[in-house]
Design a protein around this motif. Structure first.
Motif, PDB file in Angstrom:
ATOM      1  N   THR A  95       4.121  35.854 -11.446  1.00  0.00           N
ATOM      2  CA  THR A  95       3.869  37.040 -12.247  1.00  0.00           C
ATOM      3  C   THR A  95       2.818  37.944 -11.600  1.00  0.00           C
ATOM      4  OG1 THR A  95       2.226  35.802 -13.552  1.00  0.00           O
ATOM      5  CG2 THR A  95       4.468  35.865 -14.400  1.00  0.00           C
ATOM      6  N   SER A  96       2.098  37.453 -10.602  1.00  0.00           N
ATOM      7  CA  SER A  96       1.062  38.250  -9.944  1.00  0.00           C
ATOM      8  C   SER A  96       1.605  39.052  -8.772  1.00  0.00           C
ATOM      9  CB  SER A  96      -0.075  37.341  -9.456  1.00  0.00           C
ATOM     10  OG  SER A  96      -0.644  36.624 -10.524  1.00  0.00           O
ATOM     11  N   LEU A  97       2.735  38.611  -8.220  1.00  0.00           N
ATOM     12  CA  LEU A  97       3.347  39.323  -7.097  1.00  0.00           C
ATOM     13  C   LEU A  97       4.442  40.260  -7.609  1.00  0.00           C
ATOM     14  CD1 LEU A  97       3.657  36.340  -4.587  1.00  0.00           C
ATOM     15  CD2 LEU A  97       2.121  38.303  -4.370  1.00  0.00           C
ATOM     16  N   ASN A  98       4.505  41.456  -7.027  1.00  0.00           N
ATOM     17  CA  ASN A  98       5.501  42.446  -7.422  1.00  0.00           C
ATOM     18  C   ASN A  98       6.855  42.078  -6.821  1.00  0.00           C
ATOM     19  OD1 ASN A  98       7.095  44.823  -7.739  1.00  0.00           O
ATOM     20  ND2 ASN A  98       5.223  46.026  -7.919  1.00  0.00           N
ATOM     21  N   PRO A  99       7.895  41.892  -7.647  1.00  0.00           N
ATOM     22  CA  PRO A  99       9.186  41.408  -7.123  1.00  0.00           C
ATOM     23  C   PRO A  99       9.929  42.411  -6.250  1.00  0.00           C
ATOM     24  CG  PRO A  99       9.381  41.979  -9.450  1.00  0.00           C
ATOM     25  CD  PRO A  99       7.925  42.065  -9.110  1.00  0.00           C
ATOM     26  N   VAL A 100       9.554  43.699  -6.264  1.00  0.00           N
ATOM     27  CA  VAL A 100      10.325  44.706  -5.523  1.00  0.00           C
ATOM     28  C   VAL A 100       9.698  45.066  -4.178  1.00  0.00           C
ATOM     29  CG1 VAL A 100      11.261  45.661  -7.648  1.00  0.00           C
ATOM     30  CG2 VAL A 100       9.210  46.671  -6.673  1.00  0.00           C
ATOM     31  N   TYR A 101       8.571  44.438  -3.826  1.00  0.00           N
ATOM     32  CA  TYR A 101       7.941  44.666  -2.526  1.00  0.00           C
ATOM     33  C   TYR A 101       7.871  43.354  -1.761  1.00  0.00           C
ATOM     34  CZ  TYR A 101       6.360  49.207  -4.272  1.00  0.00           C
ATOM     35  OH  TYR A 101       6.310  50.484  -4.776  1.00  0.00           O
ATOM     36  N   THR A 102       7.966  43.440  -0.447  1.00  0.00           N
ATOM     37  CA  THR A 102       7.822  42.228   0.357  1.00  0.00           C
ATOM     38  C   THR A 102       6.387  41.710   0.241  1.00  0.00           C
ATOM     39  OG1 THR A 102       7.147  43.379   2.387  1.00  0.00           O
ATOM     40  CG2 THR A 102       9.525  43.079   2.011  1.00  0.00           C
ATOM     41  N   VAL A 103       6.218  40.409   0.464  1.00  0.00           N
ATOM     42  CA  VAL A 103       4.876  39.831   0.364  1.00  0.00           C
ATOM     43  C   VAL A 103       3.968  40.386   1.457  1.00  0.00           C
ATOM     44  CG1 VAL A 103       5.591  37.738  -0.836  1.00  0.00           C
ATOM     45  CG2 VAL A 103       5.644  37.785   1.667  1.00  0.00           C
TER      46      VAL A 103
END
Length: 340
Positions: free
Chosen positions: A105-113
């Protein structure tokens, strides 16, 4: 030389949540101090206010429903509660970084890590996009992500839970913060990777002089990492002492219960059952009067359900305890009470 004695100095912090069902006193008059290079372990059951304390220091409490009502949060001698949001954005990720408990939930799913980690590096260190990505690859290798050059182009859903957790750790450490707040940093990792991550945090702490607030349920991790421990229960600090003192002679019944509810090698071949803390953490909408731990405490007295015990400092030491039994007797000796 800095003009402050403590890197972090939190004084009487109160963070409450106002909901349709009532008021939740998530953090109630919490104080803590950390010097540069120190690690403070924050322990307690789920719902005791550990994560809310961390988010309050970062000023990431969502308003509404949450609100920091009282207190002061000094970082490098300056009160963070008086700073405008624009200045806080510069401090977050640069001077103070946080490893969040839920990486999905902390990482944005639409951008690469890679893009997400490099964004913080570009913002706080002023590197070019290419140099920032190169540093991301370096950080990914540092936290044990294999094939780092390829992984920077992956999206969060393409990574395992443990891999996502390592991405969050790389993001937090990428800007060499003065204070790292680690909220259950090794929860999703296997034992081998846990050991590697803890060793990495210890190494960077020694190299950078970084201070760490380590929020965890794992007492083994606390014993390995922390110089001091803050034990929280139902939004309150019930004991604050050095790790050595807490593990050797816990002075609050709750601290004692946490320590002796897990297997310990130093108990030898004892066949005695592990200690259990009866009951559950109280309903946050309906806290018990007096000491909040008294409904579960085997040592409760008449005063415990009437008056709240103050956090009492032990003379000539850094130790503090909030327990009427301790205040009246001066020192607990739970072993002689026949508890185990």
């Amino acid at each position: 030389m800095p003009e402050y004695d403590y890197l972090v100095d939190v004084r009487n912090l109160k963070t409450f949540f106002y909901t349709e069902d009532g008021v939740v006193p998530a953090v109630d008059r919490v104080s803590l101090r950390i010097k540069s290079g120190e690690t403070l372990g924050v322990v307690g059951e789920s719902g005791c206010g550990k994560s809310v304390t961390s988010l309050s220091i970062m000023r990431l409490i969502q308003e509404p429903p949450g609100k920091i009502l009282e207190g002061e949060i000094f970082f490098k001698g300056e009160n963070l509660l008086l700073k405008p949001e624009e200045e806080m954005r510069k401090i977050r990720g640069g001077d103070i970084a946080m490893i969040f408990q839920e990486p999905m939930t902390s990482l944005n799913p639409v951008y690469t890590v890679g893009d997400q980690v490099s964004e913080a590096i570009i913002l706080h260190q002023g590197l070019s996009k290419k140099d920032a990505i190169d540093k991301v690859v370096q950080m990914f290798k540092l936290v044990g992500i294999s094939d780092a050059e390829r992984r920077v182009n992956s999206y969060p859903h393409q990574l395992s839970g443990g891999m996502r957790q390592r991405v969050m750790i790389a993001m937090a450490l990428s800007c060499s913060p003065d204070l790292l707040i680690a909220d259950e940093p090794t929860t999703a990792l296997d034992v081998t990777i846990q050991a590697q991550i803890l060793e990495l945090m210890k190494e960077l702490k020694g190299r950078l002089g970084m201070a760490i607030i380590l929020v965890t349920h794992n007492l083994g991790v606390v014993a390995e990492m922390a110089q001091n421990i803050m034990v929280m229960y139902a939004g309150k600090v019930v004991e604050y002492a050095s790790a050595r003192d807490i593990f050797k002679t816990p002075q609050h019944p709750y601290s004692y219960g946490l320590l002796y509810s897990v297997p310990r090698l130093d108990r030898g071949k004892s066949k005695e059952p592990l200690l259990t803390i009866e009951g559950i953490v109280p309903n946050p909408y309906n806290m018990p009067p007096g000491c909040r731990f008294h409904p579960r405490c085997k040592f409760r007295m008449d005063i415990c359900d009437k008056e709240e015990p103050p956090l009492t400092a032990i003379e000539n030491s850094e130790r503090s305890v909030a327990c009427w039994l301790f205040i009246r007797r001066g020192k607990q000796d739970f072993l002689s009470e026949g508890v185990i």
